[in-house]
Design an enzyme around this catalytic site. Structure first.
Site, PDB file in Angstrom:
ATOM      1  NE  ARG A  75      -3.600  -2.316   2.492  1.00 58.76           N
ATOM      2  CZ  ARG A  75      -3.231  -3.558   2.835  1.00 58.76           C
ATOM      3  NH1 ARG A  75      -2.005  -3.793   3.258  1.00 58.76           N
ATOM      4  NH2 ARG A  75      -4.092  -4.550   2.759  1.00 58.76           N
TER       5      ARG A  75
ATOM      6  CE  LYS B 265      -7.269  -1.625   4.872  1.00 59.33           C
ATOM      7  NZ  LYS B 265      -7.768  -1.732   3.508  1.00 59.33           N
TER       8      LYS B 265
ATOM      9  CG  HIS C 100      -4.822   1.135  -3.707  1.00 60.29           C
ATOM     10  ND1 HIS C 100      -4.192   0.178  -2.953  1.00 60.29           N
ATOM     11  CD2 HIS C 100      -5.532   1.882  -2.830  1.00 60.29           C
ATOM     12  CE1 HIS C 100      -4.514   0.336  -1.684  1.00 60.29           C
ATOM     13  NE2 HIS C 100      -5.319   1.375  -1.584  1.00 60.29           N
TER      14      HIS C 100
ATOM     15  NE  ARG D   1      -2.442  -3.871  -1.588  1.00 61.76           N
ATOM     16  CZ  ARG D   1      -1.961  -4.800  -0.774  1.00 61.76           C
ATOM     17  NH1 ARG D   1      -0.676  -5.027  -0.720  1.00 61.76           N
ATOM     18  NH2 ARG D   1      -2.772  -5.513  -0.023  1.00 61.76           N
TER      19      ARG D   1
ATOM     20  CG  HIS E 178      -6.332  -9.138  -0.517  1.00 61.52           C
ATOM     21  ND1 HIS E 178      -6.631  -8.936  -1.849  1.00 61.52           N
ATOM     22  CD2 HIS E 178      -5.981  -7.918  -0.045  1.00 61.52           C
ATOM     23  CE1 HIS E 178      -6.462  -7.659  -2.148  1.00 61.52           C
ATOM     24  NE2 HIS E 178      -6.066  -7.027  -1.071  1.00 61.52           N
TER      25      HIS E 178
ATOM     26  CE1 TYR F   6      -6.714  -3.241  -3.649  1.00 61.14           C
ATOM     27  CE2 TYR F   6      -5.015  -4.520  -4.740  1.00 61.14           C
ATOM     28  CZ  TYR F   6      -5.395  -3.414  -4.013  1.00 61.14           C
ATOM     29  OH  TYR F   6      -4.460  -2.485  -3.649  1.00 61.14           O
TER      30      TYR F   6
END
Length: 186
Positions: A41, A64, A134, A137, A160, A169
């Site tokens: 991230r 995060k 993002h 990633r 994840h 994603y």
């Protein structure tokens, strides 16, 4: 604000790097190139200190999730890091803000997320892409999935918790899955 996307064409990935360098700075291009290879991230990418890097490994705690990311660095990333360190031997952060040097007695700071967001948006607009922080990633995840078709591996890399989150994603849609079923005949 539109959701940012994975960059699926390899030529576009190279073009983004080039445009970031000529429109913004070498530092922005470095963020793109290193970020693509680390799949972190943006907050974690920008907070990397040279002390977090031990030979060919990066070990940081993700802000995060609180999870530890222990990433083996590939030769491309090592080459970029060595060049940056050679050009800026006194820097603490891999992507240290240059503006802060003008403030007397100010502690070093990493480049701001806002400045990276602005640079990426500028290049994205030029290329008519929803490019954001993002995107690095997501792009890494997308290309690993296309290469391996192993969603579990992509989930582990991105750290994840579910396949559905990871597929969404990285931009794998039902149309992509349908196409795979049609194209693969056994």
């Amino acid at each position: 604000m539109a959701e940012v996307e994975a960059i699926k064409e390899l030529d576009s990935i190279k073009l983004i790097s080039h445009l970031l360098e000529i429109r913004c700075s070498k530092q922005m291009s470095d963020i793109w190139n290193i970020g693509l290879n680390l799949a972190l991230r943006i907050s974690d990418l920008l907070s990397i200190k040279f002390s977090d890097i031990q030979e060919d490994r990066l070990v940081i705690k993700e802000s995060k999730t609180g999870k530890q990311a222990n990433i083996k660095l590939n030769s491309k990333v090592i080459k970029h890091i060595r060049r940056i360190q050679q050009e800026h031997p006194m820097h603490i952060y891999l992507f240290q803000s240059y503006r802060n040097q003008q403030a007397i007695n100010a502690l070093p700071k990493p480049l701001s997320r806002r400045s990276v967001t602005k640079a990426f948006a500028l290049v994205g607009e030029e290329l008519n892409l929803n490019l954001g922080t993002h995107s690095m990633r997501k792009t890494r995840g997308y290309h690993l999935y296309k290469q391996t078709k192993d969603i579990g591996r992509v989930m582990k890399m991105l750290r994840h918790g579910s396949e559905g989150v990871t597929l969404r994603y990285i931009g794998i849609t039902q149309d992509n899955i349908d196409k795979d079923f049609v194209e693969l005949e056994i």
